[in-house]
Motif scaffolding. Structure first.
Motif, short mmCIF file in Angstrom:
data_model
loop_
_atom_site.label_atom_id
_atom_site.label_comp_id
_atom_site.label_asym_id
_atom_site.label_seq_id
_atom_site.Cartn_x
_atom_site.Cartn_y
_atom_site.Cartn_z
N THR A 42 0.84 -1.20 0.00
CA THR A 42 0.00 0.00 0.00
C THR A 42 0.88 1.25 0.00
O THR A 42 0.58 2.24 -0.67
CB THR A 42 -0.93 -0.01 1.23
OG1 THR A 42 -1.78 -1.16 1.14
CG2 THR A 42 -1.79 1.23 1.29
N ASN A 46 0.83 4.51 -2.46
CA ASN A 46 0.76 5.88 -1.95
C ASN A 46 1.89 6.74 -2.50
O ASN A 46 1.70 7.92 -2.81
CB ASN A 46 0.80 5.88 -0.42
CG ASN A 46 -0.50 5.35 0.17
OD1 ASN A 46 -1.49 5.20 -0.54
ND2 ASN A 46 -0.47 5.03 1.45
N LEU A 51 0.75 10.54 -2.58
CA LEU A 51 0.12 10.78 -1.28
C LEU A 51 1.18 10.91 -0.19
O LEU A 51 0.97 11.61 0.80
CB LEU A 51 -0.83 9.64 -0.93
CG LEU A 51 -2.22 9.72 -1.56
CD1 LEU A 51 -2.90 8.37 -1.54
CD2 LEU A 51 -3.07 10.75 -0.83
N GLU A 71 2.65 20.72 -3.44
CA GLU A 71 1.49 20.02 -2.88
C GLU A 71 0.26 20.11 -3.79
O GLU A 71 -0.37 19.10 -4.12
CB GLU A 71 1.19 20.62 -1.49
CG GLU A 71 -0.08 20.15 -0.83
CD GLU A 71 0.03 18.72 -0.30
OE1 GLU A 71 1.17 18.25 -0.10
OE2 GLU A 71 -1.02 18.09 -0.11
N ARG A 75 -1.80 17.15 -5.90
CA ARG A 75 -3.24 16.87 -5.80
C ARG A 75 -3.87 16.89 -7.20
O ARG A 75 -4.69 16.05 -7.54
CB ARG A 75 -3.93 17.91 -4.91
CG ARG A 75 -3.60 17.76 -3.44
CD ARG A 75 -4.14 18.93 -2.64
NE ARG A 75 -3.67 18.90 -1.25
CZ ARG A 75 -4.31 18.34 -0.25
NH1 ARG A 75 -5.45 17.75 -0.47
NH2 ARG A 75 -3.81 18.34 0.96
N ARG A 78 -2.96 13.83 -9.04
CA ARG A 78 -3.74 12.68 -8.58
C ARG A 78 -5.16 12.71 -9.15
O ARG A 78 -5.68 11.69 -9.60
CB ARG A 78 -3.82 12.73 -7.05
CG ARG A 78 -3.91 11.39 -6.42
CD ARG A 78 -3.38 11.35 -5.01
NE ARG A 78 -3.86 12.38 -4.12
CZ ARG A 78 -3.06 13.20 -3.46
NH1 ARG A 78 -1.74 13.12 -3.62
NH2 ARG A 78 -3.54 14.11 -2.66
N ALA A 79 -5.75 13.90 -9.17
CA ALA A 79 -7.14 14.01 -9.64
C ALA A 79 -7.24 13.70 -11.13
O ALA A 79 -8.21 13.10 -11.58
CB ALA A 79 -7.67 15.41 -9.34
N PHE A 84 -8.19 5.53 -8.48
CA PHE A 84 -8.01 4.67 -7.30
C PHE A 84 -9.17 3.70 -7.16
O PHE A 84 -10.33 4.10 -7.31
CB PHE A 84 -7.95 5.52 -6.03
CG PHE A 84 -6.57 5.68 -5.45
CD1 PHE A 84 -5.96 4.60 -4.82
CD2 PHE A 84 -5.89 6.87 -5.54
CE1 PHE A 84 -4.70 4.74 -4.26
CE2 PHE A 84 -4.61 7.01 -5.00
CZ PHE A 84 -4.02 5.94 -4.37
N PHE A 86 -10.42 0.76 -4.22
CA PHE A 86 -10.08 0.29 -2.88
C PHE A 86 -10.78 -1.03 -2.57
O PHE A 86 -11.81 -1.37 -3.15
CB PHE A 86 -10.51 1.31 -1.83
CG PHE A 86 -10.06 2.71 -2.14
CD1 PHE A 86 -8.80 3.14 -1.78
CD2 PHE A 86 -10.90 3.59 -2.80
CE1 PHE A 86 -8.38 4.43 -2.06
CE2 PHE A 86 -10.50 4.88 -3.09
CZ PHE A 86 -9.23 5.30 -2.72
N ALA A 90 -15.14 2.23 -0.83
CA ALA A 90 -15.05 3.66 -0.47
C ALA A 90 -16.00 4.54 -1.27
O ALA A 90 -15.64 5.61 -1.72
CB ALA A 90 -13.60 4.16 -0.62
N VAL A 92 -19.37 6.96 -1.45
CA VAL A 92 -19.95 7.94 -0.52
C VAL A 92 -21.42 7.57 -0.30
O VAL A 92 -22.20 7.52 -1.25
CB VAL A 92 -19.83 9.36 -1.11
CG1 VAL A 92 -20.47 10.37 -0.18
CG2 VAL A 92 -18.36 9.69 -1.32
N GLY A 108 -12.22 16.90 -6.83
CA GLY A 108 -10.86 16.87 -7.37
C GLY A 108 -10.41 18.23 -7.89
O GLY A 108 -11.18 18.96 -8.49
N ARG A 153 -16.01 5.20 -11.18
CA ARG A 153 -15.49 6.43 -10.58
C ARG A 153 -14.00 6.58 -10.88
O ARG A 153 -13.52 7.68 -11.12
CB ARG A 153 -15.71 6.39 -9.06
CG ARG A 153 -15.17 7.62 -8.35
CD ARG A 153 -15.43 7.58 -6.87
NE ARG A 153 -14.67 6.51 -6.23
CZ ARG A 153 -14.81 6.15 -4.96
NH1 ARG A 153 -15.70 6.76 -4.21
NH2 ARG A 153 -14.10 5.17 -4.45
N LEU B 337 -8.57 10.99 -4.09
CA LEU B 337 -9.05 11.33 -5.43
C LEU B 337 -8.58 12.71 -5.85
O LEU B 337 -9.01 13.23 -6.88
CB LEU B 337 -10.58 11.27 -5.47
CG LEU B 337 -11.20 9.89 -5.19
CD1 LEU B 337 -12.70 9.93 -5.37
CD2 LEU B 337 -10.59 8.83 -6.11
N GLY B 338 -7.68 13.32 -5.06
CA GLY B 338 -7.08 14.58 -5.48
C GLY B 338 -7.85 15.81 -5.03
O GLY B 338 -7.83 16.83 -5.72
#
Ligand SMILES: Nc1ncnc2c1ncn2[C@@H]1O[C@H](COP(=O)(O)OP(=O)(O)OP(=O)(O)O)[C@@H](O)[C@H]1O
Ligand SMILES: [Mg+2]
Lengths: 220, 384
Positions: A42, A46, A51, A71, A75, A78-79, A84, A86, A90, A92, A108, A153, B337-338
């Motif tokens: 994991t 990351n 991350l 930073e 982000r 990543r978006a 990702f 899991f 995960a 919502v 994102g 997603r 997810l950013g």
């Protein structure tokens, strides 16, 4: 797609240290990651997702040297570049399945929800066989259905890299195969690279290549 | 916009919690304003009516009870006085006496037995039907008519004064002949009848032999053991008569309207003797003292409201905080997810902003509703 060189990493307050002299994954490759619990699988995901930051060495993903990004850029990276999936899906709980597939566009950085995105989400849902469940909330979906929604997603942003952490771990054997087939099919359609941690040795033959952390940990 | 979308979706998903928060929020926001509106309204209504009522004659005792009962028809009661007190005012030639008999109720409204002078004095007009003319007839205040859905041609039955009334005095069925125009005063909450009709209810006046009694279904019967109330009809009205000396008949109070200021002063002087069982009060003075006290209590109430408000805000904050810890996994997912660094803050702010907006909207609706119906609410409060 992924190039790791002379990487060392340790959690600030943990005894755990990860050491990867070299690792590379080609574009479109489907790589399985196996290894005993606690060996840092994991953690690798990351690192690749930006991350956490390597202490020394270099992690380059899709041409971006992650340690050189600030930073906010990480982000945004990543978006827009990473999807990702899991083990626990995960999703919502208060959003419908359809709104869950659009969730990256709600939070994102650097993503904008347009009508084309909605069309794409709808098409993905159809391809993943959950188009008829889009109005339901996650609580009303089976585990397999939830993971299909989670795959939608992960793919809706058209990422170049898909990171899956035991994505089939909570599913029965038949569903596992179906989900992995689905993930691979959609990924190769987009030309996306897949890096998937798994404990399931039956699934290993489907990967192009397998990285075993049991060996990696050995000093070079 | 996305934060708002997610906040709205979350509030809808946890709708019961959201509803409670919105209602509590609306109450915190509106209660101080509503109390202000009602207090100011009550003060105005109390003061206006008190100032429009020059003098009240009644039994010696609590002046406040006397004024509240005679001017606002409240539950407060003093001992009855006799009709002789009214006659004395007549005989003085200094003022117009208006008798009031307010001992009885019907359907939660006070039955006010009085004379036709009362309607002129208060400026009450008939909106529907006609004024009372015969024994057993009544006109309804606007609110009473509205609440009971009754009008001319209907009837109401006076409530039995006490369950163990063994005098053989039955409640009286009153014929409604008219409905008064609304005035936003306690008159809207009362049922008016001639004072003689009140005496019939009191058992002082009654019919003979051919008095018709009826049970609750309206079946006319002669068997007193099962009769529920008495009814005055064209056939029996002539048999109604009163016993005893007219000057001994009871009154709750007498409104006294002096012909001029000087007459009022002279008249007041005649009732100063503390030995006199009858006293003369000036409602404006009594009510000024009452209003003063109410406002002193209101300041205390404001402090209490503030403290409760702060406590409720604390509870709301705690509830929001707990809800957020339930969403830790969502936040973790969003990060992967950013999501931006401030996604939590944005979601929290959006959710609180939505809750506040909805609470404020509800509070505004409450305050507007109370303000719009302020007169009626105040009249109702004063009639309690
Ligand atoms: N945030 C953290 N801070 C400190 N130590 C951590 C943190 N996350 C993980 N570790 C430690 O790092 C080591 C590797 O964890 P990691 O989650 O990468 O293992 P894993 O190979 O994914 O194991 P598993 O197969 O059980 O999921 C473990 O010893 C773990 O306790
Ligand atoms: Mg793991």
């Amino acid at each position: 797609m992924i190039a790791v060189r002379d990487l060392t990493f340790a959690y600030p307050h943990g005894g755990f240290a990860l050491n990867i002299p070299t690792l590379s994954v080609d574009k479109g490759e489907r790589v399985g990651v196996i290894g005993p619990s606690g060996t840092g699988k994991t953690t690798l995901l990351n690192l690749v997702a930006g991350l956490v930051q390597a202490n020394t060495g270099q992690v380059t993903v899709a041409g971006h040297d992650l340690s050189a990004l600030d930073e906010a850029s990480r982000r945004r990276f990543r978006a827009t570049r990473v999807g990702f999936i899991f083990q626990n899906f995960a999703l919502v709980d208060y959003l419908t399945a359809f709104e869950n597939t659009l969730y990256p566009y709600r939070v994102g950085l650097g993503l904008r929800l347009t009508p084309e995105v909605r069309d794409r989400a709808q098409a993905l849902a159809e391809a993943c066989g959950v188009a008829h469940r889009l109005k339901s909330h996650p609580g009303a979906l089976s585990g397999g259905e939830q993971q299909r929604v989670a795959i939608c997603r992960a793919l809706v942003t058209q990422p170049q890299l898909i990171l899956a952490d035991e994505a089939t771990g909570n599913l029965d054997p038949e569903t596992k195969e179906a989900i992995l087939d689905l993930l691979f099919a959609r990924a190769s359609e987009m030309g996306a690279t897949v890096l998937a941690v798994t404990h399931d040795h039956d699934l290993l033959p489907r990967f192009d290549r397998v990285i075993d952390f049991a060996n990696l940990r050995q000093p070079a | 916009m996305n934060a708002l979308f997610l906040a709205l979706a979350h509030l809808r998903w946890t709708w019961a919690r959201s509803l409670v928060l919105i209602i509590v929020g609306a109450l915190i926001l509106s209660v101080p304003m509503v109390t202000q509106v009602l207090l100011r309204g009550s003060e105005q209504a109390l003061t206006q009516r008190a100032e429009a009522t020059p003098l009240v004659l009644g039994a010696r005792g609590s002046q406040l009870d006397l004024v509240m009962g005679a001017v606002y028809f409240s539950e407060d009661r003093t001992l009855p006085i006799t009709r002789a007190a009214e006659d004395d005012v007549w005989d003085s030639g200094l003022a117009l006496p208006i008798p009031l008999h307010t001992a009885f109720q019907t359907n939660g409204a006070r039955i006010v037995g009085t004379s036709l002078d009362y309607f002129d004095f208060r400026g009450l007009t008939i909106a529907e039907g006609r004024q009372v003319a015969l024994l057993g007839e009544a006109v309804l205040g606007a609110q009473v008519a509205d609440r009971l859905g009754l009008g001319p041609g209907d009837t109401v039955v006076s409530a039995p004064e006490n369950l163990f009334d063994l005098d053989g005095v039955y409640p009286l069925e009153l014929q409604i002949t008219g409905v008064l125009a609304a005035t936003g005063t306690p008159d809207d909450e009362a049922v008016f009848t001639d004072v003689k009709t009140s005496w019939v209810i009191a058992g002082i006046g009654h019919g003979h032999e051919d008095v018709v009694t009826a049970d609750a279904e309206g079946n006319i019967t002669a068997n007193a053991a099962i009769t529920q109330f008495q009814r005055i009809t064209p056939d029996n009205i002539d048999s109604f008569h009163f016993h005893g000396s007219a000057s001994d008949y009871p009154l709750s109070a007498v409104l006294v309207v002096p012909y001029d200021t000087r007459s009022g002063t002279i008249l007041r002087g005649r009732y100063l003797d503390p030995e006199n069982p009858v006293q003369m009060t000036v409602p404006a003075e009594i009510v000024a003292g009452l209003v003063d006290r109410i406002f002193r209590i209101a300041t205390l109430l404001d402090t209490v409201t503030l403290v409760i408000g702060i406590a409720a805000l604390g509870a709301i904050a705690l509830s929001l905080f707990l809800a957020w810890s339930l969403r830790a996994s969502e936040i973790e997912t969003a990060k992967r997810l950013g999501a931006g660094r401030f996604v939590i803050v944005q979601l929290a702010v959006a959710e609180i902003a939505l809750l506040l907006t909805l609470s404020a909207g509800l509070a505004a609706a409450l305050v507007i509703a109370v303000t719009r119906n302020g007169d009626q609410l105040v009249a109702w409060i004063l009639a309690l």
